[in-house]
Design an enzyme around this catalytic site. Structure first.
Site, mmCIF file in Angstrom:
data_model
loop_
_atom_site.group_PDB
_atom_site.id
_atom_site.type_symbol
_atom_site.label_atom_id
_atom_site.label_comp_id
_atom_site.label_asym_id
_atom_site.label_seq_id
_atom_site.Cartn_x
_atom_site.Cartn_y
_atom_site.Cartn_z
ATOM 1 N N ARG A 87 81.429 63.652 28.615
ATOM 2 C CA ARG A 87 81.143 62.267 28.987
ATOM 3 C C ARG A 87 80.560 62.181 30.386
ATOM 4 O O ARG A 87 79.608 61.462 30.629
ATOM 5 C CB ARG A 87 82.421 61.432 28.915
ATOM 6 C CG ARG A 87 82.215 60.026 29.443
ATOM 7 C CD ARG A 87 83.511 59.380 29.854
ATOM 8 N NE ARG A 87 84.288 58.932 28.727
ATOM 9 C CZ ARG A 87 85.620 58.890 28.729
ATOM 10 N NH1 ARG A 87 86.285 59.316 29.783
ATOM 11 N NH2 ARG A 87 86.265 58.429 27.699
ATOM 12 N N TYR A 88 81.162 62.916 31.336
ATOM 13 C CA TYR A 88 80.686 62.908 32.722
ATOM 14 C C TYR A 88 79.760 64.100 32.901
ATOM 15 O O TYR A 88 80.043 65.183 32.372
ATOM 16 C CB TYR A 88 81.871 63.023 33.680
ATOM 17 C CG TYR A 88 82.899 61.940 33.476
ATOM 18 C CD1 TYR A 88 82.632 60.630 33.886
ATOM 19 C CD2 TYR A 88 84.111 62.202 32.863
ATOM 20 C CE1 TYR A 88 83.561 59.622 33.686
ATOM 21 C CE2 TYR A 88 85.048 61.198 32.664
ATOM 22 C CZ TYR A 88 84.759 59.919 33.075
ATOM 23 O OH TYR A 88 85.683 58.917 32.864
ATOM 24 N N ARG A 91 81.563 67.458 34.217
ATOM 25 C CA ARG A 91 82.833 67.913 33.643
ATOM 26 C C ARG A 91 82.764 67.856 32.130
ATOM 27 O O ARG A 91 82.218 66.888 31.582
ATOM 28 C CB ARG A 91 83.989 66.954 34.030
ATOM 29 C CG ARG A 91 84.526 67.110 35.406
ATOM 30 C CD ARG A 91 85.154 65.789 35.871
ATOM 31 N NE ARG A 91 84.113 64.859 36.279
ATOM 32 C CZ ARG A 91 84.324 63.574 36.572
ATOM 33 N NH1 ARG A 91 85.525 63.058 36.487
ATOM 34 N NH2 ARG A 91 83.319 62.806 36.946
ATOM 35 N N CYS A 100 100.679 70.515 19.567
ATOM 36 C CA CYS A 100 101.429 70.296 20.811
ATOM 37 C C CYS A 100 102.879 70.752 20.616
ATOM 38 O O CYS A 100 103.373 70.758 19.491
ATOM 39 C CB CYS A 100 101.450 68.811 21.162
ATOM 40 S SG CYS A 100 99.833 68.096 21.467
ATOM 41 N N CYS A 104 103.920 62.839 21.292
ATOM 42 C CA CYS A 104 104.239 61.595 21.983
ATOM 43 C C CYS A 104 103.839 60.440 21.076
ATOM 44 O O CYS A 104 102.750 60.437 20.504
ATOM 45 C CB CYS A 104 103.469 61.526 23.301
ATOM 46 S SG CYS A 104 103.711 62.998 24.327
ATOM 47 N N CYS A 107 100.428 58.707 21.935
ATOM 48 C CA CYS A 107 99.269 59.564 22.211
ATOM 49 C C CYS A 107 97.973 58.906 21.752
ATOM 50 O O CYS A 107 97.884 58.402 20.636
ATOM 51 C CB CYS A 107 99.453 60.892 21.484
ATOM 52 S SG CYS A 107 98.040 62.007 21.655
ATOM 53 N N ARG A 109 95.337 60.528 21.047
ATOM 54 C CA ARG A 109 94.722 61.400 20.040
ATOM 55 C C ARG A 109 95.640 61.556 18.835
ATOM 56 O O ARG A 109 95.548 62.527 18.094
ATOM 57 C CB ARG A 109 94.404 62.771 20.631
ATOM 58 C CG ARG A 109 93.326 62.734 21.681
ATOM 59 C CD ARG A 109 92.633 64.095 21.880
ATOM 60 N NE ARG A 109 91.693 63.996 22.962
ATOM 61 C CZ ARG A 109 91.858 64.563 24.174
ATOM 62 N NH1 ARG A 109 92.923 65.296 24.422
ATOM 63 N NH2 ARG A 109 90.952 64.389 25.103
ATOM 64 N N ASP A 268 96.224 53.842 26.617
ATOM 65 C CA ASP A 268 95.058 53.619 25.749
ATOM 66 C C ASP A 268 95.521 52.920 24.473
ATOM 67 O O ASP A 268 96.581 53.241 23.944
ATOM 68 C CB ASP A 268 94.404 54.960 25.389
ATOM 69 C CG ASP A 268 93.792 55.630 26.610
ATOM 70 O OD1 ASP A 268 93.066 54.944 27.348
ATOM 71 O OD2 ASP A 268 94.053 56.824 26.828
ATOM 72 N N ASP A 305 91.089 54.044 31.225
ATOM 73 C CA ASP A 305 89.990 54.684 30.504
ATOM 74 C C ASP A 305 89.438 53.610 29.576
ATOM 75 O O ASP A 305 90.082 53.229 28.601
ATOM 76 C CB ASP A 305 90.507 55.890 29.713
ATOM 77 C CG ASP A 305 89.427 56.942 29.505
ATOM 78 O OD1 ASP A 305 88.241 56.624 29.731
ATOM 79 O OD2 ASP A 305 89.779 58.068 29.112
ATOM 80 N N LYS A 312 86.489 56.249 33.023
ATOM 81 C CA LYS A 312 87.667 55.812 33.777
ATOM 82 C C LYS A 312 87.260 54.946 34.961
ATOM 83 O O LYS A 312 86.248 55.205 35.602
ATOM 84 C CB LYS A 312 88.427 57.038 34.266
ATOM 85 C CG LYS A 312 89.002 57.879 33.142
ATOM 86 C CD LYS A 312 89.817 59.045 33.720
ATOM 87 C CE LYS A 312 90.446 59.900 32.645
ATOM 88 N NZ LYS A 312 89.452 60.673 31.859
#
Ligand SMILES: *Cc1c(COP(=O)(O)O)cnc(C)c1O
Length: 332
Positions: A87-88, A91, A100, A104, A107, A109, A268, A305, A312
């Site tokens: 996206r950037y 980076r 994982c 969570c 999350c 994702r 998010d 975000d 962000k």
């Protein structure tokens, strides 16, 4: 409590859910993965209700609120090859797997992650390296997922070596929850695999001071003794850490563990996460309340975000412009 809790029966047997909730939670479990490793189960068992709220499933997860979005940060739209999100300009994210050590409930994702998903094949990894090598504007690669630190030291070491060999990649970063979730996996062999020539930063996801147990701190110290800097990122979560005292305790605990608080994330809007939502206006008041009572080194940047892959933004910065906090509120 020697095994990771991975299903509804184990949740009920541990006393983390009433047996009357079985059928509702089974429906949640068919859609979203569950894992509560022993380190966190022990904390929950000893009165860690706020901490447990992050990991114990709830039937409310099956209800999508009007403002929620299946790809809240547009990862998919920004993925040129499998496993890469760019996206950037300077980076890129590399997601070597989507599993994982703990899942969570909030999350972003959550539609993608799970115990058997998303391990990139050797061919896919080669395409990812080729993409990174072909884009000289990329200075930093951020390994995320899933949790890259649950890869074997051999596999992770091989990925780090390949990335370090790309001349324009100056720094590497790993985003993880493993050192607190499964500290027993943070072995000297893993610390050795992470001890590479290139500057490597580790960003730990920590939402409550209780997560920084003695075994977690001991594992992090293995990395710190090798000169690996550790930053912290926190998600602002209703019922977990949305009051000044809890946040102050968390950020002080991070400093004691030599972890620099980096970001405090606005949640998010992933589907079924409304029970964790904290209004931005309240988040701004909380972060402001810490200024003056807490060392400046302990205060992270409060960040949003923006949906749709817009990237962000710092929320205090937005709030300082003409009345724009409303611009990004959930009522838009
Ligand atoms: C958050 C994010 C990053 C890293 O952002 P920093 O502000 O450098 O921490 C990079 N790429 C994507 C797609 C992201 O979502």
């Amino acid at each position: 409590m020697s095994h990771t809790i991975r299903d509804v029966s184990a949740l009920i047997d541990s006393g983390f859910a009433p047996s009357a909730s079985r059928s509702g939670l089974e429906a949640v479990a068919r859609r979203y993965a569950i894992a509560i490793p022993p380190a966190f189960a022990r904390l929950i068992g000893h009165g860690g209700d706020a901490l447990g709220r992050q990991f114990i499933p709830d039937v409310a997860e099956l209800v999508t609120a009007a403002h929620e979005n299946p790809d809240p940060v547009a990862d998919e739209a920004l993925s040129p090859v499998p496993g890469i999100v760019h996206r950037y300009p300077d980076r890129a994210l590399l997601k070597p797997l989507l599993a994982c050590p703990v899942y969570c409930r909030f999350c972003f994702r959550r539609e993608q992650v799970g115990p058997d998903g998303g391990l990139l094949s050797e061919t896919e990894l080669e395409s990812a390296y080729a993409y990174l090598a072909a884009h000289p504007e990329i200075r930093e690669v951020i390994l995320t997922g899933g949790d890259p630190l649950i890869l074997s030291p051999r596999r992770l070491g091989a990925i780090l070596r390949r990335l370090s060999d790309i001349p324009h990649i100056e720094t590497l970063r790993i985003h993880t929850r493993m050192p607190t979730a499964t500290p027993e996996l943070l072995t000297p062999a893993l610390a050795a695999a992470l001890d590479i020539e290139a500057p490597l930063f580790i960003v730990m996801h920590i939402n409550h001071a209780a997560e920084l147990t003695a075994p977690a701190m001991a594992g992090l110290a293995l990395l710190q003794r090798r000169g690996i800097p550790i930053l912290g990122q926190t998600v602002l979560l209703a019922g977990v850490n949305d009051d000044s005292e809890t946040l102050a305790q968390l950020f002080r605990a991070m400093l004691r563990a030599r972890i620099k608080p980096y970001y405090l994330h606005q949640l998010d809007p992933a589907p079924g996460t409304a029970r964790f939502h904290v209004p931005i206006e309240r988040g701004l008041a909380l972060i402001e309340s810490l200024r003056g009572t807490l060392s400046g080194t302990a205060i992270p940047t409060y960040i949003l975000d923006r949906p749709g892959g817009l990237g962000k933004v710092s929320l205090p910065h937005i709030a300082a412009q003409a009345k724009p906090a409303h611009h990004y509120s959930e009522t838009e």
